[in-house]
Each structure stands twice: as structure tokens, then as C-alpha cells.
Design an enzyme around this catalytic site. Sequence first.
Site, PDB file in Angstrom:
ATOM      1  N   HIS A 167      17.799  13.760 -25.580  1.00  0.00           N
ATOM      2  CA  HIS A 167      18.823  13.834 -26.636  1.00  0.00           C
ATOM      3  C   HIS A 167      20.036  14.648 -26.144  1.00  0.00           C
ATOM      4  O   HIS A 167      20.388  15.685 -26.708  1.00  0.00           O
ATOM      5  CB  HIS A 167      18.187  14.494 -27.862  1.00  0.00           C
ATOM      6  N   GLU A 271      22.119   9.331 -25.605  1.00  0.00           N
ATOM      7  CA  GLU A 271      20.722   9.672 -25.368  1.00  0.00           C
ATOM      8  C   GLU A 271      19.956   8.509 -24.754  1.00  0.00           C
ATOM      9  O   GLU A 271      19.809   7.471 -25.390  1.00  0.00           O
ATOM     10  CB  GLU A 271      20.071  10.054 -26.704  1.00  0.00           C
TER      11      GLU A 271
END
Length: 312
Positions: A167, A271
Amino acid sequence: MATERHHFELAKGINGLDKIVLRESRGRSAEVYLYGSHVTSWKNENGEELLHLSSKAIFKPPKPIRGGIPLCFPQFSNFGTLESHGFARNRIWEVEANPPPLPLNSCSSAFVDLILRPTEEDLKIWPHNFEFRLRVALGTEGELTLTSRIRNTNSDGKPFTFTFAYHTYFSVSDINEVRVEGLETLDYLDNLKNRERFTEQGDAITFESEVDKIYLSTPTKIAILDHEKKRTFVIRKDGLADAVVWNPWDKKSKTISDLGDEDYKYMLCVEAAAIERPITLKPGEEWKGRLELSAVPSSYSSGQLDPKKVLE
Ligand code: TA6
């Protein structure tokens, strides 16, 4: 024996949490907290931070660290019954001195191997034995590589299934001046529209409001062009078909307690992820997902070559 090339330091970070510092001879560095195996810093040779860490990040378990590179495992977002983004990002990992061999990138100047195994408590919420190994490596050109290896070590013969994401919060000069290339014309699920499926139109992606999209079956290379900084982040990924693009913009930011109100202007999450097709492993099987980030000077300006740069 550890050679200088593979040297890392163990240090105390914020609130006394243990962190690993990787250094490269030209001054580049990276930091990884054992809490979450969370990369919180990646700096270039001028000491400039390339990742965005929230101005209100809380370095206190069980709250995951906001910014840097949280690891989402064994669940991305709420694609399942676990807490959002799973539990790997708020567990204390260990340094592993002798992991099973992983082909070493000859250009690595420093790296560390970390491991997470489930505790008895973890097994109550996700009843699967696993070994999650992460190698974080800083290359001689300043590139940052994260290699995840996840192995099913169940002794009951049961397979398990998971979703995953790196992330990454990139630091950008001004979200209004940034474009993402490599996701044009792809299908995506829009998190802001009940995950309905759409197709991205036309040109590179630019930002003028909240974005939360899961792009599907993406190429192995994606670029973030930061016009103002004249910098391009190049994201290379293996084993990770999807790519999430997230910026909470002003209103949503105010609802996230550990994100500064103005942070959204200076961050962009792109991500590398495995979401649409979850990974299933039988006992003894291992999955590998690799992310390589580099930051290179860019001569792009809104898709055009910058004449000044070319003349130089
Ligand atoms: O990756 C995008 C996302 O799933 C968003 O929907 C947003 O909520 C974000 O991650 C942050 O999640 P977190 O659990 O860290 O607050």
C-alpha cells in the site's frame, strides 16, 4: 558472514519501536519498522524523502503506521471478514538471519530479511499456519525492492486463500501536478461506486478529486510523473496483477484521524496488489510478489518532452 555490502543497522525509532536502517554508499537510505515490517522512509542521494509519511502518523500498536509502505495481508481492504487490510501491518516481525535462499540482485547494496509467523491469537482469527518472509533491499542505483514470500505451513492439509497489497504512499510535490501512466484503457473497480466495474478512458490519469480505484490485470510497469519535481517514480511489479490508486482528497482526509488535513496534497498511493484473483496456496506451496520502486529525473511535462532538459 555479513559483508559490508549487506549491512543494516538496528536502531530505535519513534516511541522506542525497533527499526532497521539500510544505507548505500552515496547517501541513499531506507528504514523499516519491525512493527508491521513497515517501510517508513526511502531517501535519495540528496536526502530527499520519496515516501509520504502522514504528519499525524501514530507509531503505537495496534494502530498501523499511516504512510510509507503498509503490507496488506492476508486481506486487502474489507475483501473478507478480517480487520481492514489484514493483520500483517500491525504485528511485530522478526529479523531472519538465514532465510531460504532468494536469488540476490547483484545490484543490492543493503538488505534485510524479516519474517512473520502467526501467534495463537492470530490463528483464532485466521486459522492458517503461514510463513511470510519479506526482503527489503536498497539497490546501488537507489531502487527499493520488496520481495514477499508467503508459504502455507498448515499441517492439517488445508489450503488457504489471501489477497495482498503493497500500500505504497508516494511523496509528490502537488497532487494536482501529477499523472499516472500505464493504467490507461484498463478496467477498474471503483471503491467510491460500490466497486462497480468501469473502463478507464483515454489519457494518463490525473487528479482533481477523491480517487479509490482497483485497476485490474495491469502491466508490470507503472509510472508516476511529478511535473513540478521533475521526477518520475517507476513501479515494477511481479506476481501482482492489480494496482490500486488512492487519494482521499480533502473531505475524506478529515475523517481519517491519523492523516493530516493537508497531507492529501503531497501523497499518492499506487499499490501493487493481488485482489481480483485471490492467491490460493496448498500446504507446502509458496507465493512470491515483488515490488521494485525507482525514482528517476523526468523530462516530461504533460506528456511533452521538456525542451530545456533535452537541450541540457
Ligand atoms: O487502498 C485504498 C484503501 O483501501 C482505501 O479504500 C482507503 O480506505 C485506504 O486504503 C486506507 O485504508 P486504512 O485501513 O489504512 O485506513
